[in-house]
Design a protein around this motif. Structure first.
Motif, PDB file in Angstrom:
ATOM      1  N   ASP A   1      75.900 -77.094   7.784  1.00  0.00           N
ATOM      2  CA  ASP A   1      76.982 -76.627   6.929  1.00  0.00           C
ATOM      3  C   ASP A   1      77.274 -75.177   7.341  1.00  0.00           C
ATOM      4  O   ASP A   1      76.383 -74.323   7.304  1.00  0.00           O
ATOM      5  CB  ASP A   1      76.553 -76.701   5.456  1.00  0.00           C
ATOM      6  N   PHE A   2      78.501 -74.907   7.756  1.00  0.00           N
ATOM      7  CA  PHE A   2      78.862 -73.599   8.297  1.00  0.00           C
ATOM      8  C   PHE A   2      78.542 -72.478   7.312  1.00  0.00           C
ATOM      9  O   PHE A   2      77.902 -71.485   7.679  1.00  0.00           O
ATOM     10  CB  PHE A   2      80.356 -73.565   8.662  1.00  0.00           C
ATOM     11  N   ASP A   3      78.990 -72.601   6.069  1.00  0.00           N
ATOM     12  CA  ASP A   3      78.803 -71.521   5.089  1.00  0.00           C
ATOM     13  C   ASP A   3      77.323 -71.274   4.786  1.00  0.00           C
ATOM     14  O   ASP A   3      76.899 -70.122   4.665  1.00  0.00           O
ATOM     15  CB  ASP A   3      79.574 -71.825   3.807  1.00  0.00           C
ATOM     16  N   LYS A   4      76.549 -72.342   4.692  1.00  0.00           N
ATOM     17  CA  LYS A   4      75.109 -72.180   4.434  1.00  0.00           C
ATOM     18  C   LYS A   4      74.417 -71.541   5.633  1.00  0.00           C
ATOM     19  O   LYS A   4      73.547 -70.681   5.465  1.00  0.00           O
ATOM     20  CB  LYS A   4      74.466 -73.520   4.099  1.00  0.00           C
ATOM     21  N   ALA A   5      74.780 -71.960   6.828  1.00  0.00           N
ATOM     22  CA  ALA A   5      74.178 -71.369   8.032  1.00  0.00           C
ATOM     23  C   ALA A   5      74.556 -69.893   8.150  1.00  0.00           C
ATOM     24  O   ALA A   5      73.703 -69.052   8.462  1.00  0.00           O
ATOM     25  CB  ALA A   5      74.618 -72.133   9.277  1.00  0.00           C
TER      26      ALA A   5
ATOM     27  N   PHE B   1      67.129 -63.373  15.025  1.00  0.00           N
ATOM     28  CA  PHE B   1      67.442 -64.793  14.902  1.00  0.00           C
ATOM     29  C   PHE B   1      68.624 -65.001  13.966  1.00  0.00           C
ATOM     30  O   PHE B   1      69.449 -65.891  14.187  1.00  0.00           O
ATOM     31  CB  PHE B   1      66.225 -65.599  14.436  1.00  0.00           C
ATOM     32  N   GLY B   2      68.725 -64.171  12.927  1.00  0.00           N
ATOM     33  CA  GLY B   2      69.897 -64.238  12.052  1.00  0.00           C
ATOM     34  C   GLY B   2      71.180 -63.984  12.829  1.00  0.00           C
ATOM     35  O   GLY B   2      72.182 -64.683  12.652  1.00  0.00           O
TER      36      GLY B   2
ATOM     37  N   LEU C   1      62.439 -72.290  15.643  1.00  0.00           N
ATOM     38  CA  LEU C   1      62.942 -71.480  14.535  1.00  0.00           C
ATOM     39  C   LEU C   1      64.038 -72.200  13.759  1.00  0.00           C
ATOM     40  O   LEU C   1      64.099 -72.114  12.525  1.00  0.00           O
ATOM     41  CB  LEU C   1      63.446 -70.127  15.045  1.00  0.00           C
ATOM     42  N   ILE C   2      64.898 -72.918  14.448  1.00  0.00           N
ATOM     43  CA  ILE C   2      65.954 -73.666  13.746  1.00  0.00           C
ATOM     44  C   ILE C   2      65.326 -74.730  12.858  1.00  0.00           C
ATOM     45  O   ILE C   2      65.735 -74.909  11.714  1.00  0.00           O
ATOM     46  CB  ILE C   2      66.969 -74.259  14.746  1.00  0.00           C
ATOM     47  N   LYS C   3      64.321 -75.415  13.364  1.00  0.00           N
ATOM     48  CA  LYS C   3      63.638 -76.422  12.543  1.00  0.00           C
ATOM     49  C   LYS C   3      62.943 -75.769  11.347  1.00  0.00           C
ATOM     50  O   LYS C   3      62.899 -76.341  10.262  1.00  0.00           O
ATOM     51  CB  LYS C   3      62.652 -77.223  13.383  1.00  0.00           C
ATOM     52  N   LYS C   4      62.434 -74.573  11.537  1.00  0.00           N
ATOM     53  CA  LYS C   4      61.776 -73.847  10.447  1.00  0.00           C
ATOM     54  C   LYS C   4      62.774 -73.458   9.354  1.00  0.00           C
ATOM     55  O   LYS C   4      62.518 -73.649   8.166  1.00  0.00           O
ATOM     56  CB  LYS C   4      61.100 -72.589  11.008  1.00  0.00           C
ATOM     57  N   TYR C   5      63.909 -72.911   9.740  1.00  0.00           N
ATOM     58  CA  TYR C   5      64.863 -72.395   8.765  1.00  0.00           C
ATOM     59  C   TYR C   5      65.822 -73.443   8.219  1.00  0.00           C
ATOM     60  O   TYR C   5      66.423 -73.249   7.166  1.00  0.00           O
ATOM     61  CB  TYR C   5      65.651 -71.223   9.359  1.00  0.00           C
ATOM     62  N   PHE C   6      65.980 -74.563   8.923  1.00  0.00           N
ATOM     63  CA  PHE C   6      66.863 -75.639   8.470  1.00  0.00           C
ATOM     64  C   PHE C   6      66.052 -76.925   8.397  1.00  0.00           C
ATOM     65  O   PHE C   6      66.234 -77.857   9.169  1.00  0.00           O
ATOM     66  CB  PHE C   6      68.064 -75.792   9.416  1.00  0.00           C
ATOM     67  N   LYS C   7      65.152 -76.953   7.443  1.00  0.00           N
ATOM     68  CA  LYS C   7      64.192 -78.051   7.301  1.00  0.00           C
ATOM     69  C   LYS C   7      64.862 -79.386   6.972  1.00  0.00           C
ATOM     70  O   LYS C   7      65.928 -79.435   6.398  1.00  0.00           O
ATOM     71  CB  LYS C   7      63.213 -77.715   6.173  1.00  0.00           C
TER      72      LYS C   7
ATOM     73  N   ARG D   1      71.286 -63.415   5.595  1.00  0.00           N
ATOM     74  CA  ARG D   1      70.077 -63.081   4.823  1.00  0.00           C
ATOM     75  C   ARG D   1      68.927 -62.671   5.734  1.00  0.00           C
ATOM     76  O   ARG D   1      68.192 -61.722   5.437  1.00  0.00           O
ATOM     77  CB  ARG D   1      69.652 -64.268   3.951  1.00  0.00           C
ATOM     78  N   LEU D   2      68.749 -63.376   6.842  1.00  0.00           N
ATOM     79  CA  LEU D   2      67.682 -63.023   7.785  1.00  0.00           C
ATOM     80  C   LEU D   2      67.910 -61.625   8.357  1.00  0.00           C
ATOM     81  O   LEU D   2      66.953 -60.887   8.617  1.00  0.00           O
ATOM     82  CB  LEU D   2      67.608 -64.051   8.921  1.00  0.00           C
ATOM     83  N   ILE D   3      69.163 -61.254   8.536  1.00  0.00           N
ATOM     84  CA  ILE D   3      69.487 -59.916   9.043  1.00  0.00           C
ATOM     85  C   ILE D   3      69.252 -58.872   7.957  1.00  0.00           C
ATOM     86  O   ILE D   3      68.534 -57.890   8.162  1.00  0.00           O
ATOM     87  CB  ILE D   3      70.963 -59.865   9.529  1.00  0.00           C
ATOM     88  N   ARG D   4      69.873 -59.067   6.786  1.00  0.00           N
ATOM     89  CA  ARG D   4      69.825 -58.065   5.704  1.00  0.00           C
ATOM     90  C   ARG D   4      68.413 -57.809   5.201  1.00  0.00           C
ATOM     91  O   ARG D   4      68.047 -56.677   4.906  1.00  0.00           O
ATOM     92  CB  ARG D   4      70.704 -58.493   4.540  1.00  0.00           C
TER      93      ARG D   4
END
Length: 177
Positions: free
Chosen positions: A8-12, A28-29, A110-116, A18-21
């Protein structure tokens, strides 16, 4: 759809920011934000420097196809880059905490970690870009023509399959009986 699915574009975008801020994983953000907004293959994405991303547009030669591409840097990427002002233009933008450029395998982990719980990989970023373009253009054939050209696909049929659109259309046949 071939291989991985799209996000989902908005969620990603939200997760990337969030990972940046938060400082949890800023590099990775930035990769997430840049990947879903440029639609590049991961191998081309990992080659980018801060200097290339700070411009108004980006000129690359795709590694897989050898074709030249001109891409615009949009406001999502510019907003994310505000958090990286201290990084020199010559530095690769997507580096691990050890300071080395991410490997494709590490990006996939990392993608698998953050987008379970999803069939996701580094390719999901490119597919997310494609689905966003398709949806923003009212799921039109015109959008598929543009995407076919942007992705360097040989036909719109391949783009349709790549984005999972063809399978959705076939599934609808059964649901509309």
């Amino acid at each position: 759809m071939t291989g991985s699915t799209y996000l989902d574009f908005d969620k990603a975008l939200g997760k990337g920011m969030r990972l940046i801020r938060t400082g949890n994983n800023p590099s990775f953000g930035l990769l997430i934000v840049t990947g879903i907004n440029l639609g590049l293959r991961i191998s081309d994405l990992l080659d980018l420097t801060y200097g290339e991303l700070r411009g108004e547009s980006l000129k690359i030669i795709e590694g897989k196809t050898g074709k030249k591409r001109n891409l615009k840097i949009n406001h999502h990427i510019k907003t994310a880059l505000e958090f990286f002002a201290e990084h020199p233009d010559t530095f690769h933008a997507f580096r691990s905490q050890k300071g080395t450029v991410y490997s494709i395998q590490h990006v996939n982990r990392l993608i698998k970690k953050y987008f379970k719980g999803r069939n996701v990989s580094s390719h999901s970023l490119r597919k997310t870009f494609g689905r966003r373009v398709w949806d923003n253009n009212h799921q039109s054939e015109k959008a598929l023509l543009y995407l076919s050209e942007l992705f360097n696909h040989t036909s719109v049929a391949i783009t349709r399959k790549y984005l999972g659109i063809r399978q959705e259309e076939l599934d609808d046949i059964y649901m509309n009986l």
